[in-house]
Design an enzyme around this catalytic site. Structure first.
Site, PDB file in Angstrom:
ATOM      1  N   ARG A  49       0.865  -1.189   0.000  1.00 15.58           N
ATOM      2  CA  ARG A  49       0.000   0.000   0.000  1.00 15.58           C
ATOM      3  C   ARG A  49       0.897   1.233   0.000  1.00 15.58           C
ATOM      4  O   ARG A  49       1.909   1.237   0.715  1.00 15.58           O
ATOM      5  CB  ARG A  49      -0.834   0.103   1.275  1.00 15.58           C
ATOM      6  N   LEU A  95       1.553   4.706   1.497  1.00 13.63           N
ATOM      7  CA  LEU A  95       1.108   5.468   2.668  1.00 13.63           C
ATOM      8  C   LEU A  95       0.647   6.848   2.207  1.00 13.63           C
ATOM      9  O   LEU A  95       1.232   7.424   1.295  1.00 13.63           O
ATOM     10  CB  LEU A  95       2.267   5.630   3.650  1.00 13.63           C
ATOM     11  N   ASN A 114      11.873   1.258   3.337  1.00 14.07           N
ATOM     12  CA  ASN A 114      11.122   0.246   2.588  1.00 14.07           C
ATOM     13  C   ASN A 114      12.084  -0.655   1.848  1.00 14.07           C
ATOM     14  O   ASN A 114      13.148  -0.208   1.395  1.00 14.07           O
ATOM     15  CB  ASN A 114      10.207   0.960   1.583  1.00 14.07           C
ATOM     16  N   THR A 115      11.724  -1.920   1.741  1.00 12.17           N
ATOM     17  CA  THR A 115      12.517  -2.834   0.914  1.00 12.17           C
ATOM     18  C   THR A 115      11.799  -2.964  -0.424  1.00 12.17           C
ATOM     19  O   THR A 115      10.563  -2.957  -0.486  1.00 12.17           O
ATOM     20  CB  THR A 115      12.586  -4.254   1.543  1.00 12.17           C
ATOM     21  N   HIS A 116      12.577  -3.067  -1.487  1.00  8.30           N
ATOM     22  CA  HIS A 116      11.966  -3.197  -2.813  1.00  8.30           C
ATOM     23  C   HIS A 116      12.753  -4.229  -3.613  1.00  8.30           C
ATOM     24  O   HIS A 116      13.990  -4.166  -3.674  1.00  8.30           O
ATOM     25  CB  HIS A 116      11.959  -1.845  -3.532  1.00  8.30           C
ATOM     26  N   SER A 134      16.697  -3.406  -3.117  1.00 15.67           N
ATOM     27  CA  SER A 134      17.028  -2.062  -2.623  1.00 15.67           C
ATOM     28  C   SER A 134      16.344  -1.805  -1.294  1.00 15.67           C
ATOM     29  O   SER A 134      15.245  -2.316  -1.044  1.00 15.67           O
ATOM     30  CB  SER A 134      16.555  -0.989  -3.610  1.00 15.67           C
ATOM     31  N   ASP A 183       8.530   4.554  -4.419  1.00 10.86           N
ATOM     32  CA  ASP A 183       9.889   3.971  -4.395  1.00 10.86           C
ATOM     33  C   ASP A 183      10.926   4.962  -4.914  1.00 10.86           C
ATOM     34  O   ASP A 183      11.870   4.586  -5.615  1.00 10.86           O
ATOM     35  CB  ASP A 183       9.908   2.692  -5.252  1.00 10.86           C
TER      36      ASP A 183
HETATM   37  C1  GRF Z   1       9.294  -8.335  -0.697  1.00 10.68           C
HETATM   38  O1  GRF Z   1      10.067  -8.686  -1.840  1.00 10.68           O
HETATM   39  C2  GRF Z   1       9.093  -6.846  -0.663  1.00 10.68           C
HETATM   40  O2  GRF Z   1      10.181  -6.095  -1.108  1.00 10.68           O
HETATM   41  C3  GRF Z   1       7.958  -6.708  -1.641  1.00 10.68           C
HETATM   42  O3  GRF Z   1       7.081  -7.773  -1.335  1.00 10.68           O
HETATM   43  C4  GRF Z   1       7.875  -8.843  -0.826  1.00 10.68           C
HETATM   44  C5  GRF Z   1       7.314  -9.191   0.522  1.00 10.68           C
HETATM   45  O4  GRF Z   1       7.698 -10.482   0.792  1.00 10.68           O
HETATM   46  N1  GRF Z   1       7.298  -5.422  -1.477  1.00 10.68           N
HETATM   47  P1  GRF Z   1       7.394 -11.056   2.272  1.00 10.68           P
HETATM   48  O5  GRF Z   1       5.952 -10.683   2.596  1.00 10.68           O
HETATM   49  O6  GRF Z   1       8.370 -10.382   3.202  1.00 10.68           O
HETATM   50  O7  GRF Z   1       7.634 -12.527   2.140  1.00 10.68           O
END
Ligand code: GRF
Length: 193
Positions: free
Chosen positions: A90, A92, A106-108, A135, A144
């Site tokens: 989502r 924010l 955030n992880t991407h 990233s 992102d």
């Molecule tokens: C991760 O790759 C994250 O970067 C992306 O969705 C995935 C989430 O995986 N937005 P999980 O729910 O942590 O297994």
């Protein structure tokens, strides 16, 4: 001790990695709460690790702003030093980002600024690239588009599917995320807008 709130939408495998890291005695941060925008599978990890959790179902609110207000109220209850979006699917609302920025990361699953958005893995595959990446960024009010804190290249195999590629990316995301949280907690990494 840096206090961290983690927000998820999915299986929470990245959350689990963070919970496991934070359980180690020398880790300088602790997860104080896990939040979700739906009844996410990953909430089971919080329960297993004895971490409080909450759900603010996006569908229960008229709009993103109203959802964001309730999410903000729940987060304020824990006043975390850092918010980690780990698979939160989502955006924010800008009002919430503004309140907590730059203390949201955030992880991407792509090598930003390549392939931003909700389908980074699928888009990299569709583009036919030989390498993509993972990233960790500061969340800003774009998609992102915030400052990059860590990233690493990951090869795309000719027979990759979205699933196999994503499963190769996630362990790298987890390692980068844990390291970024550690460096923020020790003050080695300063968060900027
Ligand atoms: C991760 O790759 C994250 O970067 C992306 O969705 C995935 C989430 O995986 N937005 P999980 O729910 O942590 O297994």
């Amino acid at each position: 001790m840096l206090t961290v709130a983690v927000l998820i939408s999915g299986t929470g495998s990245n959350l689990r990695a963070l919970l496991e890291a934070a359980r180690l005695p020398d880790f300088p941060a602790r997860i104080v709460v896990v939040g979700a925008d739906r009844d996410a599978e990953g909430l089971a990890h919080a329960e297993e690790f004895g971490i409080p959790s909450f759900t603010v179902p996006f569908r229960a609110y008229d709009d993103r702003e109203a959802w964001g207000e309730e999410l903000g109220r729940r987060l304020d209850g824990w006043s975390p030093d850092l918010i980690v979006l780990s698979g939160l699917m989502r955006l924010l609302p800008g009002s919430l980002v503004a309140r907590y920025s730059p203390r949201i990361v955030n992880t991407h699953p792509a090598y930003l600024p390549e392939f931003p958005g909700a389908h980074g893995v699928r888009d990299a595959l569709a583009a036919g690239v030989e390498q993509t990446g993972a990233s960790v960024i500061v969340v800003d009010d774009g998609i992102d588009s915030g400052p990059i804190l860590a990233q690493e290249r990951i090869p795309v195999m000719p027979d990759d599917t979205e699933e196999t590629l994503h499963e190769r990316i996630k362990p790298v995301e987890r390692r980068l995320l844990i390291d970024v949280v550690r460096r923020i907690a020790t003050g080695e990494l300063a968060l900027t807008h």
